[in-house]
Design a protein around this motif. Structure first.
Motif, short mmCIF file in Angstrom:
data_model
loop_
_atom_site.label_atom_id
_atom_site.label_comp_id
_atom_site.label_asym_id
_atom_site.label_seq_id
_atom_site.Cartn_x
_atom_site.Cartn_y
_atom_site.Cartn_z
N ILE A 169 105.41 26.27 -21.50
CA ILE A 169 106.14 25.67 -22.62
C ILE A 169 105.25 25.52 -23.84
CG2 ILE A 169 107.38 23.61 -23.37
CD1 ILE A 169 108.17 23.23 -20.40
N THR A 170 104.04 25.00 -23.60
CA THR A 170 103.20 24.68 -24.75
C THR A 170 102.36 25.85 -25.25
OG1 THR A 170 101.49 23.89 -23.27
CG2 THR A 170 103.03 22.25 -24.09
N SER B 149 102.99 25.55 -15.30
CA SER B 149 104.33 25.16 -15.71
C SER B 149 104.29 24.47 -17.06
CB SER B 149 104.99 24.28 -14.64
OG SER B 149 104.90 22.92 -14.97
N SER B 150 103.22 23.72 -17.30
CA SER B 150 103.07 23.06 -18.59
C SER B 150 102.78 24.08 -19.70
CB SER B 150 101.93 22.05 -18.50
OG SER B 150 101.61 21.54 -19.76
N LEU C 204 99.51 25.35 -10.42
CA LEU C 204 100.89 25.69 -10.74
C LEU C 204 101.47 24.70 -11.75
CD1 LEU C 204 102.21 26.76 -7.23
CD2 LEU C 204 101.86 28.22 -9.22
N ASN C 205 101.07 23.44 -11.60
CA ASN C 205 101.54 22.43 -12.55
C ASN C 205 101.01 22.72 -13.95
OD1 ASN C 205 102.93 19.89 -13.03
ND2 ASN C 205 100.89 19.12 -13.52
N SER C 206 99.74 23.11 -14.03
CA SER C 206 99.17 23.47 -15.34
C SER C 206 99.94 24.65 -15.92
CB SER C 206 97.70 23.85 -15.20
OG SER C 206 96.95 22.73 -14.82
N PHE D 9 98.63 23.67 -6.13
CA PHE D 9 99.75 22.97 -6.77
C PHE D 9 99.37 22.41 -8.13
CE2 PHE D 9 101.40 22.78 -2.37
CZ PHE D 9 102.52 23.56 -2.62
N ASN D 10 98.15 21.94 -8.27
CA ASN D 10 97.72 21.47 -9.57
C ASN D 10 97.67 22.61 -10.57
OD1 ASN D 10 97.37 18.61 -9.53
ND2 ASN D 10 95.66 18.90 -8.11
N ILE E 2 90.78 25.94 -17.25
CA ILE E 2 92.03 25.65 -17.97
C ILE E 2 92.50 24.24 -17.62
CG2 ILE E 2 94.44 26.32 -18.28
CD1 ILE E 2 93.50 29.24 -17.79
N ARG E 3 92.32 23.85 -16.35
CA ARG E 3 92.74 22.51 -15.95
C ARG E 3 91.85 21.43 -16.57
NH1 ARG E 3 92.52 22.06 -9.77
NH2 ARG E 3 93.21 19.95 -10.20
N PHE E 4 90.54 21.67 -16.56
CA PHE E 4 89.63 20.58 -16.95
C PHE E 4 89.00 20.74 -18.32
CE2 PHE E 4 89.91 20.23 -12.35
CZ PHE E 4 90.30 18.91 -12.27
N TYR F 109 85.69 16.42 -10.71
CA TYR F 109 86.85 15.57 -10.42
C TYR F 109 86.52 14.09 -10.58
CZ TYR F 109 89.43 19.48 -8.19
OH TYR F 109 90.07 20.64 -7.91
N HIS G 126 95.96 21.59 -2.79
CA HIS G 126 95.99 20.75 -3.99
C HIS G 126 95.56 21.52 -5.23
CE1 HIS G 126 95.29 17.63 -0.75
NE2 HIS G 126 96.55 17.65 -1.04
#
Lengths: 355, 250
Positions: free
Chosen positions: A187-188, A183-184, A179-181, A176-177, A234-236, A273, A173
């Protein structure tokens, strides 16, 4: 198992020494109890005992091939009685023949008859049993040593396998989270995405490359932990506050591989979390007077949140690993207050189990 | 369509926002980073569409949905693939596994558009997929808390606090030492989602915490009455009595 006597010169000497002792008793017995003169006694003793000593070397084989554990007792007794009868017959007849021949040559007038037949048989039986007893004892000792060696090797293998199974795994998790960050961010904020890929890569490389059973300097564990933290940051963002306080003498202390990161992950999972407010995760390391290392990892948590129960495998695995590597039970402790959770590890100076 | 994003990670909110920009018919009316503020926002803003993460602080995306009387269209966004079945049980329109592509995101929005026309006619309870899902023997993880609404308050009940559960038509009444709470769920749900080491379904209408049972008294021909720790009395069927006997091992 090799022959216990002929395998080295040292053992041959010891065996001979034993027979010299028997010879002494033999000669003394003949001289004082049977009133036989010294020369005859000596020749008699030399002939009979040398003979038995030689036969005795060969007796190893019937002992070796009559394993106590594989044979029934009756079988064993019959076997040894048979071999003993043959041995004694050969010994007695050859002995008498040789003694007579030699005495005739040296002092024909002193030729003694076939004296003491029963006495010789008793002696023979005693010597036979004494010898095979010694042989069996040697085999027993050898097997015992072998067994203990095998057991300790087995134990080591089990430990190794257990350590392998206990190694911490990368949480899918988290992956994947992250990788999602990324992927976002591509772009940004491509620069930040780049930074995150670098951090994530070094974390993955570290986690995958090392042998899980190795001990490594704390310094490397801390570097890896920092990579992990910067990905989570970076995520939080502001929600994760990280503090560390590490004594200068701690960096080279050897610790089990990947012992720090799973605990940090746990702290973030239960602290960050589950909270909407910023949460501090802190790590402190210090050397204790006995040269062991104390590591404390603590996190704040939202006292109102009904805690999600983890499976606890992360912490359980670490406790097990410490137990195997250091063979001590009380290296791990947990303190919980109303709003903070602290895990404390003691890493001894030297491991007991080492690969 | 008016949309909300409820998601605890900033970059994850960012990507949804970015992908959304190329859809002129979708208007972002707010973004929230935890379940509580998300719940409040749904009630106040009445969005048509919510992008909802599962794992969030305070309450999870699933718990949030349980607390809503009227549900907007839901697109789950999560890295946890094991929640897919549960998401469809909640009548989610789609389930986006992170990270997802722009094409996949667009597909989800297509479904949302089709669905927004369809739902106006169809009754969600007759959803054929629901029937399939009900019969799937999924490996359920045990509950650790129950989220309930009482008036305008939201209560988080740790499972440890539950004394017993009683069936009330389409609802269940959950009894704790702090009071009782009504919840729109089935007995079957709690029977399968509570640890069988702690709870036993003793009757069609009752699930009880084993250690709460202080005494059993025969009642009629083939049923019993259980007397609980604080004197409450509940019915126990013969089958329930047998299960309880195993649980108590007497």
């Amino acid at each position: 198992m090799k022959h216990p006597i002929t395998q080295s010169f040292k053992y041959i000497l010891a065996y001979s020494g034993m027979w010299v002792l028997v010879l002494g008793v033999h000669v003394a017995t003949l001289m004082y109890l049977n009133q036989i003169d010294f020369v005859s006694s000596l020749i008699d003793g030399l002939v009979f005992n040398t003979l038995f000593a030689l036969i005795g070397v060969a007796l190893w084989y019937p002992v070796f091939y009559n394993d106590l554990e594989k044979q029934s007792v009756t079988n064993l007794i019959i076997h040894h009685l048979g071999i003993m009868a043959l041995t004694l017959a050969f010994w007695f007849s050859t002995g008498v023949f040789l003694t007579k021949t030699i005495l005739k040559f040296v002092q024909p007038e002193l030729l003694i008859g076939d004296f003491g037949f029963p006495w010789r048989i008793y002696t023979g039986i005693f010597l036979y049993f004494a010898l095979i007893m010694i042989y069996y004892l040697l085999i027993y000792g050898y097997n015992l040593r072998e067994h203990m060696l095998q057991e300790s090797q087995l134990r080591e293998k089990i430990n190794e396998a257990e350590l392998n199974s206990l190694k911490s795994q990368i949480n899918p998790h988290f992956l994947f989270n992250s990788l999602n960050s990324i992927s976002s961010l591509t772009i940004t904020n491509p620069e930040k995405a780049h930074e995150m890929i670098i951090k994530l890569s070094s974390f993955l490389r570290y986690s995958l490359a090392h042998d899980p059973n190795n001990l490594i300097p704390l310094r490397q564990e801390i570097e890896n932990m920092e990579s992990y933290i910067s990905v989570e940051k970076i995520r939080f963002g502001e929600k994760l506050i990280f503090e560390q306080q590490i004594g200068a003498s701690c960096f080279e202390h050897k610790v089990p591989f990947l012992i720090l990161q799973p605990l940090i992950e746990n702290a973030i999972k239960h602290g960050v979390y589950e909270s909407t407010e910023p949460v501090t995760v802190s790590v402190a390391c210090e050397k204790l007077p006995d040269q062991s290392l104390k590591i404390s990892i603590s996190n704040g948590f939202d006292p109102e949140a009904v805690p999600r129960k983890g499976t606890g495998t992360g912490i359980k695995n670490i406790i097990e690993r410490l137990k195997i590597i250091y063979q001590l039970n009380d290296l791990f402790s947990i303190q919980k207050t109303d709003c903070s959770f602290t895990v404390q590890l003691i890493i001894p100076h030297k491991p007991v189990f080492k690969n | 369509m008016r949309a909300l994003i409820i998601e605890d990670e900033a970059p994850a909110r960012e990507i949804v926002k970015t992908f959304m920009k190329s859809h002129a018919d979708i208007e972002l009316i707010g973004e929230f980073s935890d379940g509580f503020s998300g719940l409040k926002a749904i009630k106040e803003l009445q969005p048509d569409l919510v992008f909802l993460d599962v794992q969030m602080p305070k309450i999870t995306g699933f718990e949030l949905l349980e607390l809503l009387d009227e549900r907007p269209q839901i697109v789950f966004t999560t890295a946890y693939d094991q929640y897919a079945i549960k998401a469809f049980e909640m009548n989610a329109v789609d389930y986006l596994l992170k990270p997802f592509s722009k094409e996949r995101f667009n597909q989800a929005l297509d479904k949302v558009r089709v669905n927004s026309i369809a739902t106006k006619k169809a009754d969600l309870k007759e959803d054929p997929i629901q029937h399939v899902l009900d019969t799937i023997d999924e490996k359920t993880e045990n509950l650790f808390r129950v989220v309930v609404k009482k008036g305008s308050d939201i209560h988080m009940i740790p499972v440890e606090d539950i004394l017993y559960i009683e069936a009330k038509d389409d609802y269940v009444m959950i009894y704790t030492e702090k009071g009782r709470f009504l919840k729109e769920k089935t007995m079957k749900y709690y029977e399968t989602h509570l640890s069988t080491d702690d709870f036993v379904r003793v009757h069609r209408s009752y699930i009880v915490r084993i250690e709460q049972v202080k005494r059993l008294e025969p009642y009629g021909k083939s049923s019993y009455i259980a007397i609980l720790g604080q004197g409450q009395k509940i019915n126990v069927s013969l089958a329930g009595y047998k299960k309880l006997k195993e649980g108590l091992s007497f």
